[in-house]
Design an enzyme around this catalytic site. Structure first.
Site, PDB file in Angstrom:
ATOM      1  CG  ASP A 244       2.617  13.741   8.975  1.00 47.37           C
ATOM      2  OD1 ASP A 244       2.551  12.974   8.003  1.00 47.37           O
ATOM      3  OD2 ASP A 244       3.398  14.710   9.020  1.00 47.37           O
ATOM      4  CD  GLU A 306       4.471   9.210   7.918  1.00 50.38           C
ATOM      5  OE1 GLU A 306       4.769   9.095   6.731  1.00 50.38           O
ATOM      6  OE2 GLU A 306       4.578  10.280   8.548  1.00 50.38           O
TER       7      GLU A 306
HETATM    8  O1  TEU Z   1       5.484  11.724   5.667  1.00 55.92           O
HETATM    9  C1  TEU Z   1       6.650  11.694   6.456  1.00 55.92           C
HETATM   10  C2  TEU Z   1       7.729  10.893   5.899  1.00 55.92           C
HETATM   11  O2  TEU Z   1       8.724  10.775   6.549  1.00 55.92           O
HETATM   12  C3  TEU Z   1       7.532  10.238   4.567  1.00 55.92           C
HETATM   13  O3  TEU Z   1       7.316  11.195   3.591  1.00 55.92           O
HETATM   14  C4  TEU Z   1       8.714   9.462   4.178  1.00 55.92           C
HETATM   15  O4  TEU Z   1       9.776  10.322   3.899  1.00 55.92           O
HETATM   16  C5  TEU Z   1       8.384   8.651   2.964  1.00 55.92           C
HETATM   17  O5  TEU Z   1       7.295   7.827   3.290  1.00 55.92           O
HETATM   18  C6  TEU Z   1       9.534   7.788   2.562  1.00 55.92           C
HETATM   19  O6  TEU Z   1       9.146   6.975   1.527  1.00 55.92           O
HETATM   20  C7  TEU Z   1       4.426  12.474   6.132  1.00 55.92           C
HETATM   21  C8  TEU Z   1       3.341  12.536   5.085  1.00 55.92           C
HETATM   22  O7  TEU Z   1       2.844  11.253   4.842  1.00 55.92           O
HETATM   23  C9  TEU Z   1       3.883  13.199   3.859  1.00 55.92           C
HETATM   24  O8  TEU Z   1       2.941  13.242   2.825  1.00 55.92           O
HETATM   25  C10 TEU Z   1       4.296  14.608   4.241  1.00 55.92           C
HETATM   26  O9  TEU Z   1       4.895  15.255   3.151  1.00 55.92           O
HETATM   27  C11 TEU Z   1       5.276  14.596   5.426  1.00 55.92           C
HETATM   28  O10 TEU Z   1       4.808  13.797   6.489  1.00 55.92           O
HETATM   29  C12 TEU Z   1       5.451  15.978   5.993  1.00 55.92           C
HETATM   30  O11 TEU Z   1       4.330  16.352   6.707  1.00 55.92           O
END
Ligand code: TEU
Ligand code: CA
Length: 606
Positions: A244, A306
């Site tokens: 993540d 990610e």
């Molecule tokens: O997401 C990180 C993140 O940067 C995304 O939420 C991004 O802002 C978004 O895709 C933009 O459209 C991860 C997880 O997938 C998310 O569910 C969490 O909330 C986040 O990390 C924090 O852990």
């Protein structure tokens, strides 16, 4: 997996017996999978995989509390096997106050009781392996929950044992004596990224919610602890980790202000160029050490990242460039997270992925739990169903590993709450009405029309409501309809399994000047090839698939799958009329003997 068993024999008795059972399951399975042509022996399993994202809270509730859980996944494994996916990625299952629905973790080596137990997880691993499905876990390295024992200790005193596990600053004081954060860094979920702790007279940094303090990856103890956590799960038999928010682990040591790029985001904060909080060389160094650790395990464990970046080419560094020593599969969020169905844009992105990533395998996705569903982003309100088929075909026939998000295969819609009092995602509560949060893409999986919860739960009060439309849009009814979007996905995944060219062949663009239709061939080393044409416009379009110009042999193309269903076989090179938003996959008749020598040599060189 076989070899992994030896590794696991040194683990606890429970893990040893688990590994033993896993091993038996994989041994039984291996010949069948190879026969089905799923795993090319020369490539690691993940390279051409379809990885299905399970948003745990919303997949299947087994005990009637309205929240999805691990035994619920076990109940649905037969479905996942019949869909043909290679692996599941499960969103965080660890104990958590659930402020960010699991992405705020307070114990990395356990299962949240809401979701089940470690024994349930082990049962899931075995049951999945028996069906040829690997399990990838979400791993949150960037931050913990504020309820994690480390942070509770860190916030106790400046000299506490874990204080330096997090990022602290004394901040600044203005002329009026007010305490101010040290810089202009903003939280991606709104407001300053710095939270003041009065008892310490210090601020801590949080890239996401204030309940998610960022770890200090410059502290070697943090790396040691987090690597141990990952070993805990790798020892247990997980096939890989989805990392993540991995691009931002290390931040600028001098805490410099980030330049403003102009304008403000949906939360009303200035848009910053994240040069001091993202993509630092020190983060790449951590990933290289992590890759070495994960590669020390047998069985090709995969590191999915990610990696939300501006350009596909920026992913190259996250693979480790020519050294290939960082992530196996950093997600390409550029290709699939847009909203314009435009052939030229997709062509450009795919060419970029093919030419600027040192031949690394792209990882494509259109849907996940953080973004409105592709159905709603690319749909025009009139041809949504056909457009969803175009998207699915691109996703599953391009040269890439694939992330498929639960519900995408049945055409689930984004169901964003209408009133702020119904919003559950704090991002939406805080940002309402401009930023409405992510509940819309997280509603329960629609299995059937047996009850008002679409078969997801027996409890009428599910954690997010099941939106209207489930009576028609659900797994059971779509399985029964040969022309459904679900069966379209099943055909595509089955074709990917059956034909090496579609799975692992190189990709050659066809008719590259066409502004409305994206066409390409997938070509196996033996010269066998398939063509794919996707009409991304609301008008009929003529395409000319000049195979010879692309260096490919073949005179006839035979339709394998088409939407609408009446696209006929044709002569290669003859103009072909594609109906609006048509998706067409066809096999090229190219008997080896008929290949001109030059062509055969060119193909052999690839
Ligand atoms: O997401 C990180 C993140 O940067 C995304 O939420 C991004 O802002 C978004 O895709 C933009 O459209 C991860 C997880 O997938 C998310 O569910 C969490 O909330 C986040 O990390 C924090 O852990
Ligand atoms: Ca439950």
């Amino acid at each position: 997996m076989e070899a992994q068993i030896a590794n696991n024999m040194t683990a606890s008795p429970l893990q040893s017996s688990l590994a033993h059972r896993l091993g038996r399951a994989w041994r039984r399975l291996a010949p069948r999978r190879l026969a089905a042509g799923r795993a090319a022996p020369e490539d690691p399993w993940w390279k051409h995989s379809v990885i299905y994202e399970i948003y745990l809270r919303s997949f299947q509730d087994s005990n009637g509390d309205g929240i999805g859980d691990l035994p619920g996944i076990v109940q649905r494994l037969d479905y996942l096997e019949s869909l043909g996916v290679d692996a599941i990625w499960i969103t965080p299952l660890y104990p958590s106050p659930q402020v960010d629905f699991g992405y705020d973790i307070c114990d990395y080596c356990a299962v949240d009781p809401r979701y089940g137990t470690l024994a349930d997880f082990d049962r899931l691993l075995v049951a999945a392996a028996r069906r040829g499905i690997r399990v990838v876990l979400d791993m949150v390295l960037n931050h913990t929950s504020e309820q994690h024992p480390w942070f509770i200790d860190a916030a106790r005193a400046r000299d506490s044992a874990c204080h330096d596990f997090y990022l602290w600053s004394d901040g600044r004081t203005d002329a009026a004596g007010r305490r101010l954060p040290p810089n202009n860094w903003v939280s991606l979920f709104g407001g300053s990224a710095w939270e003041y702790v009065p008892q310490l007279d210090q601020f801590y940094y949080h890239r996401y919610y204030r309940q998610q303090p960022d770890l200090n990856w410059r502290n070697p103890a943090v790396e040691r602890e987090m690597f141990d956590v990952m070993r805990f799960w790798l020892d247990r038999g997980v096939a890989g980790l989805r990392l993540d928010a991995v691009t931002g682990l290390v931040k600028d040591a001098r805490l410099r202000d980030e330049p403003q790029s102009g304008g403000s985001n949906a939360q009303g904060d200035p848009i910053l160029d994240h040069i001091y909080t993202d993509n630092l060389p020190e983060t790449h160094a951590v990933i290289r050490r992590l890759r070495a650790m994960s590669d020390s395990y047998p069985g090709h464990r995969v590191l999915v990242g990610e990696t939300v970046l501006a350009r596909t080419a920026d992913l190259n560094a996250w693979y480790g460039g020519a050294r290939a020593d960082e992530l196996h599969l950093p997600m390409d969020t550029v290709v699939g997270l847009g909203s314009r169905l435009d052939a030229a844009t997709f062509r450009r992105h795919l060419i970029e992925a093919a030419t600027e990533l040192h031949d690394h395998q792209p990882l494509l996705m259109f849907d996940n739990h953080d973004n409105p569903r592709s159905w709603d982003r690319y749909g025009d309100g009139v041809h949504d169903e056909q457009i969803a088929r175009v998207i699915a075909t691109l996703l599953l026939t391009a040269r890439a590993a694939v992330l498929l998000y639960q519900g995408e295969e049945i055409g689930q819609r984004t169901a964003t709450p209408r009133r702020v009092e119904d919003v559950r995602d704090p991002k939406g509560i805080r940002g309402w009405p401009h930023e409405q949060g992510r509940d819309g893409e997280r509603t329960p999986m629609q299995w059937d029309a047996s009850n008002a919860q679409a078969g997801f739960s027996t409890n009428p009060r599910t954690w997010l409501p099941v939106p209207p439309g489930y009576q028609r849009i659900n797994v059971q009814s779509e399985l029964a309809d040969p022309d459904s979007l679900l069966n379209w996905h099943r055909h595509l995944i089955a074709m990917r399994s059956s034909y090496a060219a579609l799975r692992s062949g190189r990709m050659v663009m066809l008719d590259p000047g066409n502004a409305d239709v994206l066409s390409y061939a997938r070509v196996a080393p033996d010269g066998n090839s398939f063509v794919v044409s996707l009409n991304m416009s609301a008008r009929p379009q003529s395409v000319r698939l000049d195979l010879a110009a692309a260096g490919l042999a073949g005179s006839r193309v035979r339709t394998l799958l088409s939407s609408p269903g009446d696209i006929a076989d044709s002569d290669a090179g003859a103009p072909l009329i594609l109906p609006p938003y048509a998706a067409w996959v066809a096999a090229v008749r190219a008997p080896r003997a008929a290949l001109p020598g030059g062509v055969r040599r060119a193909q052999a060189a690839c």
